[in-house]
Design an enzyme around this catalytic site. Structure first.
Site, short mmCIF file in Angstrom:
data_model
loop_
_atom_site.label_atom_id
_atom_site.label_comp_id
_atom_site.label_asym_id
_atom_site.label_seq_id
_atom_site.Cartn_x
_atom_site.Cartn_y
_atom_site.Cartn_z
N TRP A 274 -4.34 60.21 2.40
CA TRP A 274 -5.59 60.87 2.01
C TRP A 274 -5.75 60.95 0.49
CZ3 TRP A 274 -6.22 65.66 5.81
CH2 TRP A 274 -6.35 65.18 7.12
N LYS A 275 -4.72 60.60 -0.26
CA LYS A 275 -4.77 60.62 -1.72
C LYS A 275 -5.29 61.97 -2.22
CE LYS A 275 -5.40 55.67 -1.61
NZ LYS A 275 -5.71 54.47 -2.36
N GLU B 270 1.79 46.50 0.37
CA GLU B 270 0.44 46.82 -0.09
C GLU B 270 0.12 46.01 -1.35
OE1 GLU B 270 -0.98 50.84 1.45
OE2 GLU B 270 0.04 51.21 -0.44
N GLY C 220 -8.09 49.71 -2.03
CA GLY C 220 -9.34 50.35 -2.44
C GLY C 220 -10.38 49.39 -2.97
N GLY D 137 -8.77 54.66 2.22
CA GLY D 137 -10.15 55.11 2.38
C GLY D 137 -10.58 55.32 3.83
C1 PEP Z 1 -3.51 52.96 0.13
O1 PEP Z 1 -3.86 53.77 -0.70
O2 PEP Z 1 -2.34 52.97 0.51
C2 PEP Z 1 -4.50 52.02 0.65
C3 PEP Z 1 -4.06 51.02 1.36
O3 PEP Z 1 -5.82 52.26 0.34
P1 PEP Z 1 -7.09 51.51 0.98
O4 PEP Z 1 -6.90 51.46 2.46
O5 PEP Z 1 -8.27 52.38 0.59
O6 PEP Z 1 -7.17 50.16 0.37
#
Ligand code: PEP
Length: 254
Positions: free
Chosen positions: A12-13, A169, A175, A236
Site C-alpha cells: 500500500w506504500k 520487480e 508504477g 497501485g
Molecule cells: C510495487 O510497489 O511493489 C509495485 C509493484 O508497484 P506497482 O504495482 O504500482 O507497479
C-alpha cells in the site's frame, strides 16, 4: 517440480487512512473466497498495522510491513524492529523495495541484514530485487539481480531464507503502467531459481518467486501462468478491492 502455493501481496506504500483502510479491508474480506487460491497479504503503513491486524482477525489474509530495521534495537531513531512487528501480529516484511533502495540509499548489504533480521524474528521476508531500465538496456539484468540476491544470501544464508518470498520487480515496471511480458519475467525468475539452486536445490525449488511491476487484473493471469512466476507483489492495483481480488483470483489455475 515441487508444488508452490501462489502468493499475492499488496504494497500500500504511503497511502491509506484508518477510515479508508477499514473500507478497503472490509471489501477484500467480503470478496475473498473462504479458501483463497493463494496466500494473500496486505502491507499497510507501519502506524496502520495494528488496526489492520485487528480487522483481519480470523480472515485468511496475512499482514506485512513495508520495511524493517536491520538491527534488533538501540539508538536508531525512527526504526521499527522485526521483533516489534512480530509482537503486534505482523507475519511478513518487505525488504529492499526499489523505492527504499533508490530514495533512501539502501544498499544490498543493508537489505541482506534486513532479510536476516526479519527471518530471525520469525517474519517472512519478501526480498525485492530488480534492475533499472538503463541496466536492462545494458544487458545487465541478470548480473544486477544476482548481485542483489547473493548479498542477501551472504548475510542471512539461504537456509535462513528458506521460507522467504523473492519479488522480482524491474524498476522500469513499477508504477509506470509498463509491465514486463510474461516471457521476460519468467526468464528472470528462472535465472533466480537457478542462482539459488547453486546454494541449495531443494530450497530453490520450494521458494516462491513473485513478480511485481504494474500487475493488474488484466495481466495477472498471463503472468501467473508462467512456470516460474508464483504470484505477485502489487502496488497501485492493491488499493482497489476489485482489482486486488481479481489478481488473487488469477492465481487459481482453474
Ligand atoms: C510495487 O510497489 O511493489 C509495485 C509493484 O508497484 P506497482 O504495482 O504500482 O507497479
Amino acid at each position: 517440480m515441487p508444488q508452490r502455493r501462489p502468493f499475492v501481496a499488496g504494497n500500500w506504500k504511503l497511502n491509506g487512512s484508518l477510515a479508508g483502510n477499514a473500507g478497503l479491508l472490509a471489501a477484500i474480506v467480503a470478496g475473498l473466497p473462504a479458501t483463497p487460491p493463494c496466500d494473500v497479504v496486505v502491507c499497510p503503513a507501519y502506524v496502520h498495522l495494528p488496526d489492520a491486524i485487528g480487522r483481519l482477525a480470523g480472515a485468511a489474509i496475512g499482514v506485512g510491513a513495508q520495511d524493517v530495521a536491520d538491527v534488533a534495537g538501540g539508538a536508531y531513531t525512527g526504526e521499527v524492529s522485526a521483533t516489534m512487528l512480530r509482537e503486534v501480529g505482523c507475519r511478513y516484511a518487505i525488504v529492499g523495495h526499489s523505492e527504499r533502495r533508490m530514495l533512501y540509499g539502501e544498499t544490498d548489504a543493508a537489505v541482506g541484514r534486513k532479510a536476516a533480521a526479519a527471518a530471525g524474528a520469525g517474519l517472512v521476508p519478501i526480498v525485492c530485487v530488480g534492475e533499472t531500465l538503463a541496466e536492462r538496456d545494458a544487458g545487465a539484468t541478470l548480473a544486477v539481480v544476482e548481485r542483489q540476491l547473493e548479498a542477501a544470501v551472504a548475510v542471512a544464508g539461504l537456509a535462513a531464507l528458506a521460507d522467504a518470498v523473492i519479488a522480482y520487480e524491474p524498476v522500469w515496471a513499477i508504477g509506470t503502467g509498463r509491465t514486463a511480458t510474461p516471457a521476460q519475467a519468467d526468464e528472470v525468475h528462472g535465472a533466480i531459481r537457478a542462482m539459488l539452486a547453486r546454494h541449495d536445490a531443494t530450497i530453490a525449488g520450494r521458494l516462491r518467486i513473485v513478480y511485481g511491476g504494474s500487475v493488474k487484473a488484466a495481466n495477472a493471469r498471463d503472468l501467473f501462468a508462467m512456470a516460474n512466476i508464483d504470484g505477485g507483489l502489487v502496488g497501485g492495483a492493491s488499493l482497489d478491492a476489485g482489482e486486488f481480488l481479481a489478481i488473487c483470483g488469477a492465481a487459481d489455475p482453474a
